[in-house]
Design an enzyme around this catalytic site. Structure first.
Site, PDB file in Angstrom:
ATOM      1  N   ARG A 171       0.135  -3.830   5.109  1.00 57.16           N
ATOM      2  CA  ARG A 171       1.433  -3.783   4.757  1.00 57.16           C
ATOM      3  C   ARG A 171       2.304  -2.394   5.367  1.00 57.16           C
ATOM      4  O   ARG A 171       2.962  -1.444   4.581  1.00 57.16           O
ATOM      5  CB  ARG A 171       1.626  -3.657   3.347  1.00 57.16           C
ATOM      6  N   SER A 220       4.362  -8.276  -4.903  1.00 60.34           N
ATOM      7  CA  SER A 220       3.249  -7.468  -5.244  1.00 60.34           C
ATOM      8  C   SER A 220       4.058  -5.893  -5.639  1.00 60.34           C
ATOM      9  O   SER A 220       4.471  -5.555  -4.588  1.00 60.34           O
ATOM     10  CB  SER A 220       2.207  -7.158  -4.383  1.00 60.34           C
ATOM     11  N   GLU A 295       3.847  -0.707  -3.441  1.00 61.71           N
ATOM     12  CA  GLU A 295       3.977  -1.728  -2.278  1.00 61.71           C
ATOM     13  C   GLU A 295       5.671  -1.812  -2.283  1.00 61.71           C
ATOM     14  O   GLU A 295       6.325  -1.827  -1.197  1.00 61.71           O
ATOM     15  CB  GLU A 295       3.401  -2.965  -2.098  1.00 61.71           C
TER      16      GLU A 295
END
Ligand SMILES: Cc1cc2nc3c(=O)[nH]c(=O)nc-3n(C[C@H](O)[C@H](O)[C@H](O)COP(=O)(O)OP(=O)(O)OC[C@H]3O[C@@H](n4cnc5c(N)ncnc54)[C@H](O)[C@@H]3O)c2cc1C
Length: 302
Positions: A171, A220, A295
């Protein structure tokens, strides 16, 4: 002189004090001081090359992974529109504009019998967001299928970055956050159309079962921690173990369906989301000694 009056003339949309809430999945946040939707890449390049470096620029994709501060965002918020949403197939490669939805890329690839990009059917963002976040699911990530990306830097200079230059990890991309992606080239494999479509249906069904897709959510909230530090536990397992499932602050709640997703129960503010997220971080730190990392990208004065 207000900021908008100091900016160059453009062919796209340029407006002051634009509410950002409606552009975001979480449906919170204040206004953009200036909002710019370039007509095409040349318009964006001209704008960047004629705007002083000290004016802050923030890019929005589908804002499916973004929390906008209640006081809004200073400087210019750029959102790529229709001029950046084309998807074309070149043999088993797929070229996609940065504003194209990931799901459109998956579907177009499927129609042409190109496999490997099915996982994009499960991610509600745009290709620009996927390039920045190395988006992925079900064992595949952007870095596994990307050949190269086109980006403009703050001076409007166009560059083509290959996979290695993008320095992807989980990510995360290691290149400057100032780059604005405009296009991506993906490499697929020849595949059977009906098996590709089956895979896409399975992904969609799994998503519907496990995620609060009908809610205002941001995906998320926290990255999965390094499993050697978290004793093999994912972010959602840590959150669940500290009683985070269903936890509420104001109108913000950790989803009961997927406890690493935050949802807006109706009247949440960005500060409710921030406080809720910080509460989870400190509970997990206290009980497990693990530092959860957001995130969700926070923009504005957090
Ligand atoms: C229901 C739901 C499920 C999700 N499931 C997943 C999942 O399984 N896997 C996953 O990885 N993510 C998932 N997400 C998170 C999100 O969809 C991804 O991170 C997606 O890639 C973000 O794309 P976006 O266009 O919405 O980007 P945004 O949320 O708008 O922005 C994210 C970041 O990318 C930057 N950015 C956006 N466009 C550009 C551009 N053109 N150039 C440069 N920077 C840009 C922004 O500045 C920001 O830093 C989910 C989200 C939701 C709401």
């Amino acid at each position: 002189m207000s900021l908008i009056d100091s900016l160059p003339e453009v062919r796209g949309l340029l407006a002051a004090n634009v509410p950002l809430e409606k552009y975001t999945w979480l449906r919170v946040g204040g206004e953009a001081e200036v909002f710019f939707m370039p007509k095409d890449e040349a318009d964006l390049a001209h704008f960047l090359s004629s705007t002083p470096d000290d004016i802050s620029m923030t890019v929005l994709g589908a804002a499916s992974n973004i929390l906008v501060h209640d006081s809004g965002v200073k400087g210019v918020v750029i959102k790529l529109g229709g001029g950046f949403s084309n998807v074309s197939i070149e043999g088993t490669s797929v070229r996609a504009g940065a504003a194209a939805l990931d799901s459109k890329v998956a579907k177009k690839a499927a129609l042409s019998g190109v496999s490997g990009l099915e996982f994009y059917a499960g991610i509600p963002g745009t290709i620009g967001g996927a390039l920045r976040m190395n988006a992925g699911c079900y064992g595949s990530e952007t870095k596994d299928v990307l050949e190269s990306a086109v980006a403009l830097d703050r001076s409007g200079r166009r560059m083509v970055l290959n996979l290695k230059e993008l320095q992807y990890s989980y990510r995360h991309s290691g290149v400057s956050n100032d780059l604005i992606y405009t296009e991506a080239l993906f490499k697929g494999l020849p595949g059977d159309i009906s098996s590709i479509n089956d895979k896409i249906s399975k992904i969609s069904n799994n998503r519907n079962e496990s995620q609060p897709l009908k809610e205002k959510t941001g995906g998320s909230t926290f990255k999965n921690p390094d499993k050697t530090i978290s004793k093999g536990l994912s972010a959602w397992e840590l959150i669940d173990a500290v009683g985070g499932r269903g936890l509420k602050v104001g109108g913000a709640q950790m989803s009961n369906k997927h406890c690493n997703f935050m949802i807006n129960t109706g009247n949440a503010t960005a500060s409710d989301f921030e406080d809720l997220g910080n509460k989870i971080v400190s509970k997990v730190k206290k009980f497990f000694g693990v530092e959860l990392e957001w995130e969700i990208q926070k923009i504005g004065k957090f």
